[in-house]
Write a protein that holds these residues in place. Structure first.
Motif, PDB file in Angstrom:
ATOM      1  N   LYS A 165       0.849  -1.183   0.000  1.00 48.87           N
ATOM      2  CA  LYS A 165       0.000   0.000   0.000  1.00 48.87           C
ATOM      3  C   LYS A 165       0.886   1.234   0.000  1.00 48.87           C
ATOM      4  CE  LYS A 165      -3.634  -2.156   2.698  1.00 48.87           C
ATOM      5  NZ  LYS A 165      -4.415  -2.103   3.947  1.00 48.87           N
ATOM      6  N   LEU A 166       0.490   2.208  -0.784  1.00 50.92           N
ATOM      7  CA  LEU A 166       1.223   3.462  -0.835  1.00 50.92           C
ATOM      8  C   LEU A 166       0.588   4.433   0.151  1.00 50.92           C
ATOM      9  CD1 LEU A 166       3.540   4.787  -2.427  1.00 50.92           C
ATOM     10  CD2 LEU A 166       1.817   5.711  -3.956  1.00 50.92           C
ATOM     11  N   ILE A 167       1.399   5.112   0.952  1.00 52.19           N
ATOM     12  CA  ILE A 167       0.864   6.063   1.921  1.00 52.19           C
ATOM     13  C   ILE A 167       0.456   7.352   1.198  1.00 52.19           C
ATOM     14  CG2 ILE A 167       2.141   5.108   3.870  1.00 52.19           C
ATOM     15  CD1 ILE A 167       4.133   7.407   3.562  1.00 52.19           C
ATOM     16  N   SER A 168      -0.524   8.024   1.749  1.00 52.17           N
ATOM     17  CA  SER A 168      -1.094   9.192   1.079  1.00 52.17           C
ATOM     18  C   SER A 168      -0.078  10.322   0.878  1.00 52.17           C
ATOM     19  CB  SER A 168      -2.314   9.699   1.842  1.00 52.17           C
ATOM     20  OG  SER A 168      -1.970  10.047   3.165  1.00 52.17           O
ATOM     21  N   VAL A 183      -4.133   2.696  -2.975  1.00 48.31           N
ATOM     22  CA  VAL A 183      -3.173   2.685  -4.074  1.00 48.31           C
ATOM     23  C   VAL A 183      -2.114   1.648  -3.732  1.00 48.31           C
ATOM     24  CG1 VAL A 183      -1.500   4.014  -5.409  1.00 48.31           C
ATOM     25  CG2 VAL A 183      -3.588   5.119  -4.566  1.00 48.31           C
ATOM     26  N   TRP A 184      -1.935   0.706  -4.628  1.00 47.13           N
ATOM     27  CA  TRP A 184      -0.954  -0.367  -4.457  1.00 47.13           C
ATOM     28  C   TRP A 184       0.148  -0.192  -5.503  1.00 47.13           C
ATOM     29  CZ3 TRP A 184      -2.331  -4.172  -0.807  1.00 47.13           C
ATOM     30  CH2 TRP A 184      -3.681  -4.196  -0.421  1.00 47.13           C
ATOM     31  N   VAL A 215      -1.908  -0.167  -9.009  1.00 49.26           N
ATOM     32  CA  VAL A 215      -3.304  -0.606  -8.991  1.00 49.26           C
ATOM     33  C   VAL A 215      -4.030   0.241  -7.951  1.00 49.26           C
ATOM     34  CG1 VAL A 215      -4.908  -2.510  -8.545  1.00 49.26           C
ATOM     35  CG2 VAL A 215      -2.707  -2.978  -9.636  1.00 49.26           C
ATOM     36  N   VAL A 216      -5.181   0.797  -8.344  1.00 46.43           N
ATOM     37  CA  VAL A 216      -6.025   1.550  -7.418  1.00 46.43           C
ATOM     38  C   VAL A 216      -7.305   0.734  -7.230  1.00 46.43           C
ATOM     39  CG1 VAL A 216      -7.215   3.713  -6.949  1.00 46.43           C
ATOM     40  CG2 VAL A 216      -5.095   3.734  -8.274  1.00 46.43           C
ATOM     41  N   SER A 217      -7.580   0.335  -5.992  1.00 52.07           N
ATOM     42  CA  SER A 217      -8.740  -0.516  -5.717  1.00 52.07           C
ATOM     43  C   SER A 217      -9.580   0.076  -4.604  1.00 52.07           C
ATOM     44  CB  SER A 217      -8.279  -1.918  -5.304  1.00 52.07           C
ATOM     45  OG  SER A 217      -7.711  -1.882  -4.012  1.00 52.07           O
TER      46      SER A 217
END
Length: 113
Positions: A4-7, A44-45, A56-58
């Motif tokens: 996971k990407l941090i905001s 956001v991965w 990838v955005v899920s």
């Protein structure tokens, strides 16, 4: 493996995806909306940060629907398909749902159980 990407990194990702338009358009706009706070409840991965090949955005949680939308972008790389496959399997296991994928140059459905 996906992470996971941090905001706080959304701005950097948005700038990188903007440079790779039009191919990155399916991932660019969801990331842009997330950064501006206009969209929530998304994850956001990336395969590796900051040197990513796949985004990838899920949705951010399990849902009781048949499939969830996932917006994908892969850089033109020989390993891209195997990385995307691995990421989608991990995301599907995490969310316990099938994924309906959107991406530039391809639109297809993959149901991963």
């Amino acid at each position: 493996m996906s992470q996971k990407l941090i905001s706080q990194s959304y701005g950097d990702l948005e700038e990188t995806l903007k440079k790779e338009l039009p191919f990155s358009i399916q991932a660019y706009f969801p990331v842009k909306l997330l950064r501006k706070g206009l969209v929530t409840k998304r994850i956001v991965w990336v395969d590796n940060w900051p040197e990513f090949k796949t985004v990838v955005v899920s949705d951010d949680k399990k849902k009781n629907v048949s499939a969830q939308r996932a917006y994908c972008y892969c850089r033109n790389d020989t390993d891209c398909i195997s990385i995307l496959d691995s990421m989608l399997r991990h995301i599907s296991e995490t969310l316990s749902n099938s994924l309906f994928l959107y991406g530039k140059s391809y639109i297809y459905t993959i149901c991963i159980s």
